[in-house]
Design an enzyme around this catalytic site. Structure first.
Site, PDB file in Angstrom:
ATOM      1  N   CYS A 185       5.164  29.406 -15.259  1.00 23.57           N
ATOM      2  CA  CYS A 185       4.546  30.171 -16.565  1.00 23.57           C
ATOM      3  C   CYS A 185       4.112  29.073 -17.667  1.00 23.57           C
ATOM      4  CB  CYS A 185       5.990  31.039 -17.097  1.00 23.57           C
ATOM      5  SG  CYS A 185       6.128  32.233 -16.218  1.00 23.57           S
ATOM      6  N   GLU A 186       3.005  28.287 -17.102  1.00 20.59           N
ATOM      7  CA  GLU A 186       2.356  27.623 -18.199  1.00 20.59           C
ATOM      8  C   GLU A 186       1.111  27.180 -17.679  1.00 20.59           C
ATOM      9  OE1 GLU A 186       2.909  23.175 -18.657  1.00 20.59           O
ATOM     10  OE2 GLU A 186       5.035  23.662 -18.084  1.00 20.59           O
ATOM     11  N   TYR A 244      -2.362  14.542 -13.878  1.00 16.23           N
ATOM     12  CA  TYR A 244      -3.440  13.462 -14.099  1.00 16.23           C
ATOM     13  C   TYR A 244      -4.864  14.108 -13.705  1.00 16.23           C
ATOM     14  CZ  TYR A 244       0.274  10.949 -11.610  1.00 16.23           C
ATOM     15  OH  TYR A 244       1.677  10.240 -11.458  1.00 16.23           O
ATOM     16  N   PRO A 294       0.771  -1.413  -0.014  1.00 20.42           N
ATOM     17  CA  PRO A 294      -0.085   0.220  -0.051  1.00 20.42           C
ATOM     18  C   PRO A 294       0.855   1.346  -0.212  1.00 20.42           C
ATOM     19  CG  PRO A 294       0.119  -0.934   2.147  1.00 20.42           C
ATOM     20  CD  PRO A 294       1.039  -1.681   1.519  1.00 20.42           C
TER      21      PRO A 294
END
Ligand SMILES: *Cc1c(COP(=O)(O)O)cnc(C)c1O
Length: 419
Positions: free
Chosen positions: A343-344, A318, A276
């Site tokens: 910066c994106e 994701y 886990p």
């Protein structure tokens, strides 16, 4: 259940008010709760109470911090590692080598040798040439590597494609149909004690059905292998149990998981191994951040925080959801997109979400950031590497320093032949 809760309108980690950590350590910073880690470790172990012989190895890739590992080592957890670096970490944290399982699709020969030299408990072999290489290295060292063969049961785990690992087209394990012949050949090699099977079909699983389908297939494989004369003593069922990230998420509980495993594996007569990760660490951590600016946008305001995709990559990677909560909520809400300074446009934690109303200078947290958070951090945009704090009741300690952008730069050089 976790130990992040409001007291008199302020968010605490156990008995530590988060504003204190922000003031003393700065933001962004990951904050983990020892009591929550311990509780999750106990709940998971209790869920397996009906399984007579078992071994639990924390999948340390989700949170390899040495302090966190020490907490889990004290809970009797072993480690599932996927690189030589993780192997050394697990040992440095106090986990006994024999409690370490080495997974991973691209182990190098040097990493296999390291595992042997350190005396780890088990290698999970991902394909035949790796098994052959491990056998050769072990035989040369006059050692025997304890190993299991990872199979790909070809089930759809029903999770995000990037963390799905048990479909035939995924890179992991050997096809369950060809597993018997590969097992047969590897089992003959000196240097190798091939003692069972491993599988891991994916992460953040929100239904037990694909797990059960995969385990049933492995059950049939075990019977076939035994019929062919093989001694099967260990089966590693992997990890993957999902956690709730937002209200309404209702992943299976560890108890439901344990009951299913006990039912499906009742006649297997093996030591069951578990790996886990997220279910232990996910809700044991938050990413504490400060609001830098609130900027009007075309659709809704932008809440610009000082944490970014380099600190917490899951939303960018994701499309993951992390709850965002003000550390001192006023009770009012606003609709906003939460973004970082990078910066994106990928540097977006939430789009047009109803959140606690915040203003510049306010503190807030991203919840459920204890797994696949800090460990995926980078220094993109020449930002510092985010620090980590572990809280234990009314005390806390920095378990990973902030690594300043300047320190990273100091490890670089300009060639003197560029003038
Ligand atoms: C990532 C991984 C795990 C842990 O997965 P969780 O979803 O975090 O429980 C376990 N085993 C293997 C082989 C893994 O790659």
């Amino acid at each position: 259940m976790d130990h992040f809760a409001y007291r008199d309108g302020v968010l605490y980690a156990e008995d530590i008010a988060l504003p204190r950590i922000a003031e003393e350590i700065g933001t962004p910073v990951y904050v983990y709760s020892r009591a929550t880690l311990e509780r999750h470790a106990q709940v998971f172990r209790d869920a397996l109470a009906d399984i007579p012989r078992k071994h639990i190895a924390f999948a340390i890739k989700c949170n390899p911090n040495l302090g966190v590992l020490r907490v889990l080592a004290r809970q009797g957890y072993g480690a599932d590692v996927v690189s030589g670096g993780e192997l050394e970490r697990a040992i440095a944290s106090g986990i006994a080598p024999e409690d370490i399982v080495f997974s991973g699709v691209g182990k190098t020969r040097a990493e296999l040798a390291l595992g042997l030299d350190r005396g780890i408990g088990q290698f999970n072999i991902e394909h035949e040439p790796e098994g052959v290489a491990l056998a050769e290295i072990a035989a040369r060292k006059e050692m025997t590597a304890q190993a299991v063969l990872r199979v790909n049961p070809d089930v759809d785990a029903g999770t995000h494609a990037k963390i799905s690992t048990g479909k035939a087209e995924n890179k992991f394990g050997v096809g369950i149909d060809v597993a018997p012949e590969i097992f047969d050949r590897l089992a003959r090699l000196p240097g190798l004690k091939l003692r069972g099977i491993a599988l891991h079909i994916g992460s953040q699983l929100t239904s037990l059905d694909p797990l059960e389908a995969a385990f049933v297939r492995v059950g049939r494989l075990i019977a076939d292998l035994r019929a062919a004369g093989h001694d099967i003593t260990h089966v590693d069922l992997g990890g993957g149990l999902g956690v709730p990230y937002k209200e309404g998420d209702n992943p299976p509980s560890p108890a439901d998981y344990g009951a299913m495993v006990a039912r499906v594996t009742r006649d297997w007569d093996v030591t069951l191994m578990f790996e886990p990760g997220r279910v232990i660490a996910g809700n044991a951590g938050v990413l504490l951040t400060e609001v830098l600016w609130v900027k009007p946008g075309a659709q809704s305001d932008f809440v610009i925080v000082d944490a970014a995709m380099n600190d917490l990559a899951r939303p960018a990677l994701y499309d993951a959801w992390h709850d965002f909560q003000a550390v001192r909520p006023s009770g009012e809400t606003m609709t906003a997109s939460i973004v970082g300074p990078v910066c994106e446009t990928g540097d977006t934690f939430a789009r047009d979400r109803v959140i606690d109303k915040v203003a510049a200078g306010d503190l807030a947290v991203f919840r459920t950031a204890g797994a696949y958070g800090a460990t995926m951090a980078s220094t993109y945009n020449s930002r510092s590497l985010v620090p980590e704090v572990l809280v234990d009741g009314d005390r806390y300690i920095v378990v990973a320093d902030r690594i300043a952008a300047g320190t990273i730069m100091a490890a670089e050089r300009v060639p003197d032949w560029i003038d």
